[in-house]
Design a protein around this motif. Structure first.
Motif, PDB file in Angstrom:
ATOM      1  N   ASN A 307     -27.539  11.234 -15.608  1.00  0.00           N
ATOM      2  CA  ASN A 307     -27.183  11.181 -14.195  1.00  0.00           C
ATOM      3  C   ASN A 307     -28.388  11.424 -13.299  1.00  0.00           C
ATOM      4  OD1 ASN A 307     -24.062  10.950 -13.897  1.00  0.00           O
ATOM      5  ND2 ASN A 307     -24.421  12.236 -15.669  1.00  0.00           N
ATOM      6  N   GLU A 308     -29.275  12.332 -13.696  1.00  0.00           N
ATOM      7  CA  GLU A 308     -30.477  12.553 -12.895  1.00  0.00           C
ATOM      8  C   GLU A 308     -31.342  11.302 -12.874  1.00  0.00           C
ATOM      9  OE1 GLU A 308     -32.293  15.922 -14.684  1.00  0.00           O
ATOM     10  OE2 GLU A 308     -31.273  17.339 -13.369  1.00  0.00           O
ATOM     11  N   THR A 309     -31.458  10.648 -14.016  1.00  0.00           N
ATOM     12  CA  THR A 309     -32.280   9.449 -14.098  1.00  0.00           C
ATOM     13  C   THR A 309     -31.758   8.371 -13.171  1.00  0.00           C
ATOM     14  OG1 THR A 309     -32.816   9.925 -16.399  1.00  0.00           O
ATOM     15  CG2 THR A 309     -33.150   7.667 -15.666  1.00  0.00           C
ATOM     16  N   ILE A 310     -30.439   8.246 -13.126  1.00  0.00           N
ATOM     17  CA  ILE A 310     -29.825   7.228 -12.283  1.00  0.00           C
ATOM     18  C   ILE A 310     -29.973   7.568 -10.806  1.00  0.00           C
ATOM     19  CG2 ILE A 310     -27.602   6.209 -11.630  1.00  0.00           C
ATOM     20  CD1 ILE A 310     -26.877   6.636 -14.679  1.00  0.00           C
ATOM     21  N   TYR A 311     -29.681   8.817 -10.439  1.00  0.00           N
ATOM     22  CA  TYR A 311     -29.613   9.163  -9.029  1.00  0.00           C
ATOM     23  C   TYR A 311     -30.945   9.554  -8.416  1.00  0.00           C
ATOM     24  CZ  TYR A 311     -24.679   8.579  -8.564  1.00  0.00           C
ATOM     25  OH  TYR A 311     -23.442   8.019  -8.505  1.00  0.00           O
ATOM     26  N   ASN A 312     -31.970   9.753  -9.211  1.00  0.00           N
ATOM     27  CA  ASN A 312     -33.283  10.032  -8.649  1.00  0.00           C
ATOM     28  C   ASN A 312     -34.020   8.756  -8.273  1.00  0.00           C
ATOM     29  OD1 ASN A 312     -33.230  12.790  -8.615  1.00  0.00           O
ATOM     30  ND2 ASN A 312     -34.071  13.020 -10.662  1.00  0.00           N
ATOM     31  N   GLN A 313     -33.404   7.608  -8.494  1.00  0.00           N
ATOM     32  CA  GLN A 313     -34.008   6.336  -8.140  1.00  0.00           C
ATOM     33  C   GLN A 313     -33.559   5.932  -6.737  1.00  0.00           C
ATOM     34  OE1 GLN A 313     -32.940   3.460 -11.086  1.00  0.00           O
ATOM     35  NE2 GLN A 313     -33.425   4.815 -12.769  1.00  0.00           N
ATOM     36  N   SER A 314     -34.349   5.098  -6.083  1.00  0.00           N
ATOM     37  CA  SER A 314     -33.942   4.522  -4.804  1.00  0.00           C
ATOM     38  C   SER A 314     -33.282   3.182  -5.094  1.00  0.00           C
ATOM     39  CB  SER A 314     -35.153   4.320  -3.890  1.00  0.00           C
ATOM     40  OG  SER A 314     -34.766   3.627  -2.732  1.00  0.00           O
ATOM     41  N   HIS A 315     -31.960   3.133  -4.969  1.00  0.00           N
ATOM     42  CA  HIS A 315     -31.234   1.927  -5.364  1.00  0.00           C
ATOM     43  C   HIS A 315     -31.364   0.799  -4.345  1.00  0.00           C
ATOM     44  CE1 HIS A 315     -29.351   3.914  -8.732  1.00  0.00           C
ATOM     45  NE2 HIS A 315     -28.987   4.901  -7.953  1.00  0.00           N
ATOM     46  N   PHE A 316     -31.614   1.141  -3.098  1.00  0.00           N
ATOM     47  CA  PHE A 316     -31.508   0.136  -2.056  1.00  0.00           C
ATOM     48  C   PHE A 316     -32.620  -0.899  -2.112  1.00  0.00           C
ATOM     49  CE2 PHE A 316     -27.994   1.706   0.421  1.00  0.00           C
ATOM     50  CZ  PHE A 316     -27.860   2.981  -0.059  1.00  0.00           C
ATOM     51  N   GLU A 317     -33.699  -0.606  -2.816  1.00  0.00           N
ATOM     52  CA  GLU A 317     -34.778  -1.572  -2.905  1.00  0.00           C
ATOM     53  C   GLU A 317     -34.513  -2.592  -4.013  1.00  0.00           C
ATOM     54  OE1 GLU A 317     -37.665   1.044  -5.849  1.00  0.00           O
ATOM     55  OE2 GLU A 317     -38.063   0.979  -3.709  1.00  0.00           O
ATOM     56  N   ARG A 318     -33.428  -2.414  -4.770  1.00  0.00           N
ATOM     57  CA  ARG A 318     -33.120  -3.307  -5.877  1.00  0.00           C
ATOM     58  C   ARG A 318     -32.331  -4.510  -5.389  1.00  0.00           C
ATOM     59  NH1 ARG A 318     -36.606  -1.324  -9.570  1.00  0.00           N
ATOM     60  NH2 ARG A 318     -36.216   0.868 -10.020  1.00  0.00           N
ATOM     61  N   GLY A 319     -32.436  -5.588  -6.135  1.00  0.00           N
ATOM     62  CA  GLY A 319     -31.673  -6.772  -5.806  1.00  0.00           C
ATOM     63  C   GLY A 319     -30.360  -6.814  -6.566  1.00  0.00           C
ATOM     64  N   GLU A 320     -29.535  -7.776  -6.207  1.00  0.00           N
ATOM     65  CA  GLU A 320     -28.220  -7.918  -6.818  1.00  0.00           C
ATOM     66  C   GLU A 320     -28.315  -8.113  -8.324  1.00  0.00           C
ATOM     67  OE1 GLU A 320     -24.316 -10.776  -6.119  1.00  0.00           O
ATOM     68  OE2 GLU A 320     -26.326 -11.552  -5.728  1.00  0.00           O
ATOM     69  N   ASP A 321     -29.249  -8.963  -8.757  1.00  0.00           N
ATOM     70  CA  ASP A 321     -29.341  -9.252 -10.190  1.00  0.00           C
ATOM     71  C   ASP A 321     -29.760  -8.024 -10.990  1.00  0.00           C
ATOM     72  OD1 ASP A 321     -31.829  -9.242  -9.064  1.00  0.00           O
ATOM     73  OD2 ASP A 321     -32.598 -10.986 -10.141  1.00  0.00           O
ATOM     74  N   TYR A 322     -30.553  -7.137 -10.372  1.00  0.00           N
ATOM     75  CA  TYR A 322     -30.946  -5.902 -11.061  1.00  0.00           C
ATOM     76  C   TYR A 322     -29.712  -5.081 -11.429  1.00  0.00           C
ATOM     77  CZ  TYR A 322     -32.488  -1.078 -11.637  1.00  0.00           C
ATOM     78  OH  TYR A 322     -32.665   0.197 -12.111  1.00  0.00           O
ATOM     79  N   TYR A 323     -28.815  -4.889 -10.459  1.00  0.00           N
ATOM     80  CA  TYR A 323     -27.616  -4.094 -10.714  1.00  0.00           C
ATOM     81  C   TYR A 323     -26.703  -4.781 -11.723  1.00  0.00           C
ATOM     82  CZ  TYR A 323     -28.890  -1.287  -6.665  1.00  0.00           C
ATOM     83  OH  TYR A 323     -29.546  -0.468  -5.794  1.00  0.00           O
ATOM     84  N   GLN A 324     -26.581  -6.085 -11.608  1.00  0.00           N
ATOM     85  CA  GLN A 324     -25.712  -6.800 -12.537  1.00  0.00           C
ATOM     86  C   GLN A 324     -26.200  -6.649 -13.973  1.00  0.00           C
ATOM     87  OE1 GLN A 324     -25.712 -10.778 -10.935  1.00  0.00           O
ATOM     88  NE2 GLN A 324     -23.980 -10.371  -9.587  1.00  0.00           N
ATOM     89  N   ARG A 325     -27.497  -6.790 -14.166  1.00  0.00           N
ATOM     90  CA  ARG A 325     -28.048  -6.632 -15.515  1.00  0.00           C
ATOM     91  C   ARG A 325     -27.887  -5.192 -16.002  1.00  0.00           C
ATOM     92  NH1 ARG A 325     -33.971  -8.664 -15.859  1.00  0.00           N
ATOM     93  NH2 ARG A 325     -34.132  -7.490 -13.936  1.00  0.00           N
ATOM     94  N   LYS A 326     -28.113  -4.237 -15.108  1.00  0.00           N
ATOM     95  CA  LYS A 326     -28.023  -2.830 -15.504  1.00  0.00           C
ATOM     96  C   LYS A 326     -26.599  -2.471 -15.931  1.00  0.00           C
ATOM     97  CE  LYS A 326     -29.909   1.615 -14.149  1.00  0.00           C
ATOM     98  NZ  LYS A 326     -28.927   2.407 -14.870  1.00  0.00           N
ATOM     99  N   ILE A 327     -25.615  -2.971 -15.199  1.00  0.00           N
ATOM    100  CA  ILE A 327     -24.225  -2.709 -15.567  1.00  0.00           C
ATOM    101  C   ILE A 327     -23.913  -3.316 -16.930  1.00  0.00           C
ATOM    102  CG2 ILE A 327     -21.824  -3.253 -14.976  1.00  0.00           C
ATOM    103  CD1 ILE A 327     -22.689  -3.025 -12.010  1.00  0.00           C
ATOM    104  N   SER A 328     -24.352  -4.553 -17.137  1.00  0.00           N
ATOM    105  CA  SER A 328     -24.101  -5.211 -18.419  1.00  0.00           C
ATOM    106  C   SER A 328     -24.755  -4.455 -19.568  1.00  0.00           C
ATOM    107  CB  SER A 328     -24.629  -6.649 -18.364  1.00  0.00           C
ATOM    108  OG  SER A 328     -24.432  -7.301 -19.592  1.00  0.00           O
ATOM    109  N   ILE A 329     -25.985  -3.998 -19.351  1.00  0.00           N
ATOM    110  CA  ILE A 329     -26.710  -3.246 -20.380  1.00  0.00           C
ATOM    111  C   ILE A 329     -25.999  -1.931 -20.691  1.00  0.00           C
ATOM    112  CG2 ILE A 329     -28.833  -1.928 -20.808  1.00  0.00           C
ATOM    113  CD1 ILE A 329     -30.278  -4.185 -19.199  1.00  0.00           C
ATOM    114  N   ASP A 330     -25.606  -1.210 -19.637  1.00  0.00           N
ATOM    115  CA  ASP A 330     -24.984   0.099 -19.840  1.00  0.00           C
ATOM    116  C   ASP A 330     -23.611  -0.015 -20.491  1.00  0.00           C
ATOM    117  OD1 ASP A 330     -27.138   1.405 -18.891  1.00  0.00           O
ATOM    118  OD2 ASP A 330     -26.314   1.890 -16.923  1.00  0.00           O
ATOM    119  N   ILE A 331     -22.867  -1.059 -20.157  1.00  0.00           N
ATOM    120  CA  ILE A 331     -21.558  -1.243 -20.787  1.00  0.00           C
ATOM    121  C   ILE A 331     -21.720  -1.427 -22.287  1.00  0.00           C
ATOM    122  CG2 ILE A 331     -19.640  -2.872 -21.036  1.00  0.00           C
ATOM    123  CD1 ILE A 331     -19.658  -3.219 -18.013  1.00  0.00           C
ATOM    124  N   GLU A 332     -22.706  -2.229 -22.674  1.00  0.00           N
ATOM    125  CA  GLU A 332     -22.911  -2.470 -24.103  1.00  0.00           C
ATOM    126  C   GLU A 332     -23.483  -1.243 -24.805  1.00  0.00           C
ATOM    127  OE1 GLU A 332     -25.263  -5.562 -27.081  1.00  0.00           O
ATOM    128  OE2 GLU A 332     -24.874  -6.109 -24.994  1.00  0.00           O
TER     129      GLU A 332
END
Length: 502
Positions: A307-332
């Protein structure tokens, strides 16, 4: 003159004493044994000197000490492990000094020695093979590096097990080299396996190892082509049940934000400003609002690290595809119901909401909410905020009745955590009041705005623009009820707050 029998008794006593001392290892009888003991102490002293220098980051001094230790241990009788230790420490230090060729020769010497002494499957071989792989990787010989890593992987799995930190660390090396060989699918697979193993490890050392693995994986993903359609298709399948996403959701530019209250506009502005400045108000947000007996210290280190790793990042500078890939990776890697997946979904949902793409945000929030509920409970701040965000999304999609129900649920189910003067309470009350205003329920809207004003003022103070925004919204309702004088007073107070800020 001493009696003869006294002399005889004395010699006998000394002999008996020598035997006794030898039998208890408290006495070394011969000069050669004394010399060996002195030599042993000398190489051990050099070894300790090298360790001390390495701790103080004096690499050149450490190298000199380890060289002397190896030289002396080779000249004197020693245990096999003593020489192995000296060779390994010198090789490691040479790598730190970028003396790659000499280090490689020492590692190869050590590898051959270990194989001859302990066999091809000894756990002693694993670290040496990984070191040799690292050298080849640094030299650009990625296939040879992979051969070493794969050999170490089999040894570590056999000796430590599939779910061990040793095996997980080895997987990371194999994954990194796979990417460099262009085998990206295998690279993702190995990193995911490593992350999954470390996530289930409760130790603090595994937590630190996980942190390094996540960072390395993130660095590799940064260098990848962001048009990786395979992962994006996986994301759409996981979230929307198909490979296209919601109908009409392909737009990339923000829609006009109709039906938006002054309070929501001001809150969105603050959120954007905070994101641009990369401010993290709650770097350990997973702990915020917990009403369970667990404390930060008692939480599993790996769980906390995720949780620290996730929330210590600045998410707003990321693009849509970054989040989509991250969700897919984490689900697997972690499973579809892991809280880290919910974190990713909420981050992407906020990204969509900031662009008025509410049709895209809705399924993400709908999937994240039950994960937070089952993991943290109804009273956790993540659960409350996710429910409130879902209600806001429903409202903007025109599902006002359902939105009102979800807003009220956020208030009632989170009452153990929410205080009357919290910003979360203020947000929900303001949103619900504005929803009633849009429905034409002016009396209900007025009541909720009165509560919202008190809550907002308690949360942010009397001079904050959020309070001014709430006053402006309240004034609209008052005018609709024919209470023009009160409306003017509310507007005047709002203007004074705004003027004071300029």
């Amino acid at each position: 003159m001493l009696p003869q029998n006294f002399k005889h008794r004395t010699i006998s006593s000394i002999a008996l004493t020598l035997v006794a001392l030898q039998s208890t290892n408290l006495f070394i009888a011969t000069p050669s044994a004394l010399a060996k003991e002195a030599a042993a102490a000398t190489w051990q002293a050099y070894l300790e000197q090298g360790d001390s220098a390495l701790t103080e980051q004096n690499i050149s001094e450490a190298e000199a000490a380890y060289r002397k230790a190896l030289e002396l241990v080779e000249k004197n009788s020693h245990k096999p492990v003593d020489e192995e230790n000296c060779v390994r420490k010198l090789a490691d230090t040479l790598m730190l000094r970028n003396k790659v060729s000499e280090a490689q020769n020492l590692y190869l010497r050590l590898l051959n020695t270990l194989v001859s002494r302990y066999g091809n499957s000894s756990p002693k071989l694993g670290k040496v093979l990984i070191s040799l792989g690292s050298i080849q990787e640094a030299l650009g010989n990625h296939q040879l590096a992979m051969d070493y890593y794969q050999r170490a992987l089999k040894i570590n799995e056999k000796n430590y097990g599939y779910y061990s930190p040793e095996f997980a660390d080895n997987l990371q090396s194999v994954g990194r080299t796979s990417f460099r060989l262009g085998q990206t699918e295998d690279g993702h697979k190995y990193f995911k396996q490593s992350i999954k193993i470390l996530t289930n490890q409760p130790s603090l050392s595994a937590s630190e190892q996980l942190k390094r693995t996540l960072k390395n994986y993130k660095d590799i993903l940064k260098g990848e082509d962001k048009s990786n359609q395979t992962l994006i298709e996986d994301f759409n399948k996981d979230i929307y049940g198909d490979k296209k996403g919601p109908k009409g959701a392909a737009q990339s530019s923000p829609q006009p934000k109709a039906n938006q209250s002054s309070f929501e506009t001001e809150r969105a502005f603050k959120l954007k400003a905070s994101a641009q400045e990369q401010i993290s108000e709650a770097p350990q947000i997973v702990l915020k609002g917990l009403n369970h007996p667990e404390t930060e210290a008692s939480l599993a280190p790996v769980f906390k690290t995720m949780n620290e790793t996730i929330y210590n990042q600045s998410h707003f500078e990321r693009g849509e595809d970054y989040y989509q890939r991250k969700i897919s990776i984490d689900i697997e890697a972690l499973g579809a119901t892991h809280p880290a997946v919910a974190n990713d979904m909420c981050s992407l949902a906020v990204y969509y909401m900031s662009r008025a793409q509410f049709a895209k945000a809705k399924p993400l929030l709908s999937k994240a909410l039950p994960i937070y509920e089952s993991t943290y409970g109804q009273d956790n701040i993540l659960t409350i905020n996710t429910r409130a965000s879902l209600a806001s999304t429903l409202f903007h999609l025109g599902e006002t009745a359902q939105a009102a129900t979800v807003y009220r649920q956020a208030l009632s189910r989170g009452q153990k955590t929410l205080t009357p003067n919290s910003i979360e309470t203020a947000r929900i009350l303001n949103d619900l009041a504005y929803l009633y205003f849009q429905q034409g329920k002016l009396e209900d809207s007025c009541t909720f705005y009165e509560w919202a004003l008190a809550s907002t003022e308690g949360a942010v103070g009397q001079k904050d623009p959020l309070l001014a925004a709430c006053l402006k919204d309240y004034a609209q309702v008052l005018r609709g009820l024919g209470r023009g004088q009160e409306a003017s007073a509310a507007e005047a107070r709002a203007e004074r707050i705004i003027d004071a800020k300029q």
